[in-house]
Design a protein around this motif. Structure first.
Motif, short mmCIF file in Angstrom:
data_model
loop_
_atom_site.label_atom_id
_atom_site.label_comp_id
_atom_site.label_asym_id
_atom_site.label_seq_id
_atom_site.Cartn_x
_atom_site.Cartn_y
_atom_site.Cartn_z
N VAL A 26 46.24 -56.04 -4.79
CA VAL A 26 44.91 -55.57 -3.72
C VAL A 26 44.83 -54.05 -4.26
N ALA A 27 45.44 -52.92 -4.15
CA ALA A 27 45.31 -51.72 -4.50
C ALA A 27 44.89 -51.78 -5.98
N ALA A 28 45.23 -52.86 -6.86
CA ALA A 28 45.16 -52.17 -8.28
C ALA A 28 43.84 -52.58 -9.04
N ARG A 29 43.80 -54.10 -7.89
CA ARG A 29 41.63 -54.30 -8.28
C ARG A 29 40.98 -53.69 -7.28
N ALA A 30 41.72 -52.53 -6.43
CA ALA A 30 40.75 -51.93 -6.16
C ALA A 30 40.25 -50.39 -7.17
N ALA A 31 41.77 -50.22 -7.40
CA ALA A 31 41.30 -49.36 -8.11
C ALA A 31 40.26 -49.60 -10.13
N HIS A 32 40.64 -50.87 -10.20
CA HIS A 32 39.69 -51.55 -10.98
C HIS A 32 38.47 -51.23 -11.23
N LYS A 33 37.56 -51.60 -9.56
CA LYS A 33 36.80 -52.02 -10.08
C LYS A 33 35.85 -50.57 -9.17
N SER A 34 36.37 -49.74 -9.34
CA SER A 34 36.76 -48.02 -8.85
C SER A 34 36.39 -47.32 -10.06
N ASP A 35 37.53 -47.67 -11.14
CA ASP A 35 36.72 -47.02 -12.91
C ASP A 35 35.91 -47.57 -13.23
N LEU A 36 35.84 -49.57 -12.97
CA LEU A 36 34.23 -49.59 -13.76
C LEU A 36 33.53 -49.08 -13.30
N GLY A 37 33.08 -48.61 -11.37
CA GLY A 37 31.23 -48.09 -10.63
C GLY A 37 31.57 -46.58 -11.76
N GLY A 38 32.52 -45.97 -11.88
CA GLY A 38 32.57 -45.00 -12.57
C GLY A 38 32.00 -43.95 -13.89
N ASP A 39 31.86 -43.71 -14.28
CA ASP A 39 31.68 -42.65 -15.47
C ASP A 39 32.90 -42.84 -16.44
N ALA A 40 34.33 -42.10 -15.86
CA ALA A 40 35.53 -42.30 -17.37
C ALA A 40 35.99 -43.85 -17.34
N PRO A 41 36.28 -43.34 -18.22
CA PRO A 41 36.11 -44.90 -19.46
C PRO A 41 38.10 -45.35 -18.49
N SER A 42 37.72 -46.68 -18.73
CA SER A 42 38.15 -47.47 -18.12
C SER A 42 39.62 -48.09 -19.44
N ALA A 43 40.93 -48.53 -18.64
CA ALA A 43 42.28 -48.53 -19.63
C ALA A 43 42.93 -49.30 -19.30
N THR A 44 43.71 -50.26 -19.45
CA THR A 44 44.20 -51.28 -19.06
C THR A 44 45.64 -51.19 -19.00
N ILE A 45 46.46 -51.43 -18.19
CA ILE A 45 48.06 -50.90 -18.06
C ILE A 45 48.58 -52.05 -18.30
N ASN A 46 49.53 -52.44 -19.03
CA ASN A 46 50.32 -53.64 -19.09
C ASN A 46 51.44 -53.62 -18.55
N HIS A 47 52.25 -53.87 -17.91
CA HIS A 47 53.74 -54.02 -17.58
C HIS A 47 54.39 -55.36 -16.70
N SER A 48 53.83 -56.15 -17.60
CA SER A 48 53.98 -58.00 -17.28
C SER A 48 55.06 -57.85 -18.06
N PRO A 49 55.62 -57.15 -19.77
CA PRO A 49 57.39 -58.08 -19.28
C PRO A 49 58.17 -57.01 -18.05
N MET A 50 58.29 -55.99 -17.78
CA MET A 50 58.90 -55.09 -17.06
C MET A 50 58.93 -56.04 -16.06
N LEU A 51 57.98 -57.51 -15.99
CA LEU A 51 57.54 -57.96 -14.45
C LEU A 51 58.21 -59.28 -14.28
N ILE A 52 57.95 -59.50 -15.41
CA ILE A 52 58.58 -61.18 -15.93
C ILE A 52 60.48 -60.34 -15.93
N HIS A 53 61.42 -59.36 -16.69
CA HIS A 53 62.47 -58.42 -16.19
C HIS A 53 62.94 -58.94 -14.73
#
Length: 483
Positions: A26-53
């Motif tokens: 939930v926090a990550a989704r909220a942060a993502h929406k905040s990034d999209l709404g601001g002027d700062a460039p957005s980025a994707t952090i992908n830790h899915s391999p760590m999650l699968i591990h």
């Protein structure tokens, strides 16, 4: 409040971890929406391999589990125990959801081969990833089917279709065909049947041959696209199959009547008629076919077909690899330049045409541009075509007779081009086949999807293109005599 607290305490460590993961999402989704709404460039952090591990580690951490699976192999007292998490299992399988209803320990009975792979299967449910070997495909598909895991079912079926041409000591395609028949997978069944037809000469010399079911044998023998050395090779293999499997009399009769005796030279027909134990026993079943085959070889085909029906499988050749009906052509470094060659085939399978030959010319071009891609020259700038690179073209194969059509009146030719892939134990297997008629000199879709530039292309063996061109002469009647 007390009820909610009790519920949270009942969830234990696993429940608290799940709640924490939910809050993080939930926090990550909220942060993502905040990034999209601001002027700062957005980025994707992908830790899915760590999650699968981490999820994979859960399977081996019994302290966080909330359920237990006990797997009992057939004819064995050795029980395999898996400490699992209901949430992960039920997300993937409705069967597990029903099994764990009102209970936390479930005992499962599995065939020995399925039980041996159960840990691999459970690990897939946790991680969505699995490695498969040829001998594991059927039991893994059985587990995926039994526990209703459709993604794994499709994945294993696709693996089987894509690994028909794979090396195995005992063979695997025949058993995969029988399994596809059992479960009703028509796509897999047809893929296996086509592979067996195009590689029958290799299958005949393997241990798989005698394991063929009656239904599979009958299905194969009805086909004209079987790739074999000669029809005699096929008969000898059928005799071996009959002797070792002892099928029912109706099956033997159906199989023997599927042999195209007219495609066997008279000298060999005489031998099997007197020396083949199977043919001696069932001679009355095929006596009429043998008699017609001898008639076929004794007269001119043009005379024979005035009185007998030509439109039946008995007089249609299969894809014979014998030098009488074609030639192998190995093209080294096929992307280099155009190549040409020639070879001869027998005019027809009748003994009357035994000494008559047809010469064929072949042309191979690695980068031929179809008309739609060729540049158009115009004075108008607006109609100028974009530049076309040579590598945009596709390979081209042209097969033409070097003789006039009047030299083979009464005979038409079907052409088949086999593309060999992946050598196994010195044998080349066929995965691609192109067929076209005498009236067409060029293979329309020849290697249309091939990338011959890549040294590891599936169409190349040791950086060479292995072709086998087969010419199938088909007689047709010019004059019909009223009977």
């Amino acid at each position: 409040m007390e009820a909610r607290g009790a519920e949270q305490r009942g969830l234990g460590g696993w429940g608290r971890r799940l709640a924490a993961v939910t809050l993080l999402c939930v926090a990550a989704r909220a942060a993502h929406k905040s990034d999209l709404g601001g002027d700062a460039p957005s980025a994707t952090i992908n830790h899915s391999p760590m999650l699968i591990h981490s999820l994979r580690d859960l399977l081996y951490n019994s302290s966080t589990s909330d359920s237990t699976l006990k797997v009992l192999p057939a004819n064995s007292q050795e029980v395999k125990v898996f400490h699992t998490h209901q949430l992960l299992l039920t997300l993937q399988s409705t069967v597990f959801e029903n099994l764990f209803h009102n209970q936390t320990t479930v005992t499962l009975q599995e065939p020995a081969d399925c039980a041996a792979l159960f840990e691999k299967f459970i690990r897939y449910l946790y991680t969505g990833e699995i490695s498969i070997h040829l001998n594991q495909a059927i039991p893994l598909h059985q587990l995926a089917s039994k526990y209703h895991v459709p993604a794994l079912q499709r994945g294993v079926a696709d693996y089987m279709k894509n690994h028909l041409v794979s090396e195995s000591s005992q063979g695997h395609v025949v058993s995969w065909y029988h399994y596809a028949m059992k479960i009703g997978d028509e796509g897999l069944r047809e893929s296996c049947l086509q592979f067996l037809a195009w590689n029958l000469s290799a299958v005949i010399s393997s241990s798989e041959w005698v394991s063929m079911s009656d239904e599979l044998m009958v299905s194969l023998l009805q086909r004209s696209d079987l790739v074999i050395q000669t029809e005699l090779e096929l008969y000898n293999a059928i005799e071996e199959w009959v002797i070792k499997n002892n099928p029912t009399v109706p099956t033997v009769e159906k199989v023997l009547r599927s042999i195209r005796y007219a495609m066997i030279p008279p000298i060999h027909l005489f031998r099997i008629q007197k020396q083949s134990p199977v043919l001696v026993k069932y001679y009355s079943t095929v006596q009429d076919l043998l008699f017609q085959a001898f008639q076929f070889h004794s007269a001119s085909p043009l005379q024979f077909f005035k009185y007998f029906d030509v439109n039946c499988s008995m007089f249609i050749p299969r894809n014979y690899l014998s030098s009488s009906w074609g030639s192998q052509w190995i093209i080294n470094n096929p992307v280099r330049d155009d190549r040409s060659t020639s070879f001869q085939t027998q005019l027809g399978p009748s003994n009357h045409d035994n000494n008559k030959r047809v010469t064929w010319n072949l042309l191979f071009s690695p980068r031929w541009l179809p008309v739609s891609l060729r540049p158009v020259y115009s004075d108008s700038a607006s109609s100028a075509m974009p530049s076309v690179r040579m590598e945009d073209g596709r390979p081209r194969l042209v097969i033409t007779p070097a003789m006039s059509s009047s030299d083979f009146a009464g005979v038409s030719f079907q052409k088949t081009v086999l593309v060999g892939v992946k050598k196994q134990q010195g044998k080349l297997f066929v995965k691609h086949a192109y067929s076209f008629h005498q009236s067409t000199d060029e293979v329309a879709d020849f290697l249309g999807q091939a990338d011959l530039q890549r040294r590891n292309s599936e169409y190349l063996v040791d950086n060479s293109l292995h072709l086998h061109i087969i010419i199938k002469p088909v007689y047709h009647s010019l004059i019909t005599i009223k009977k």
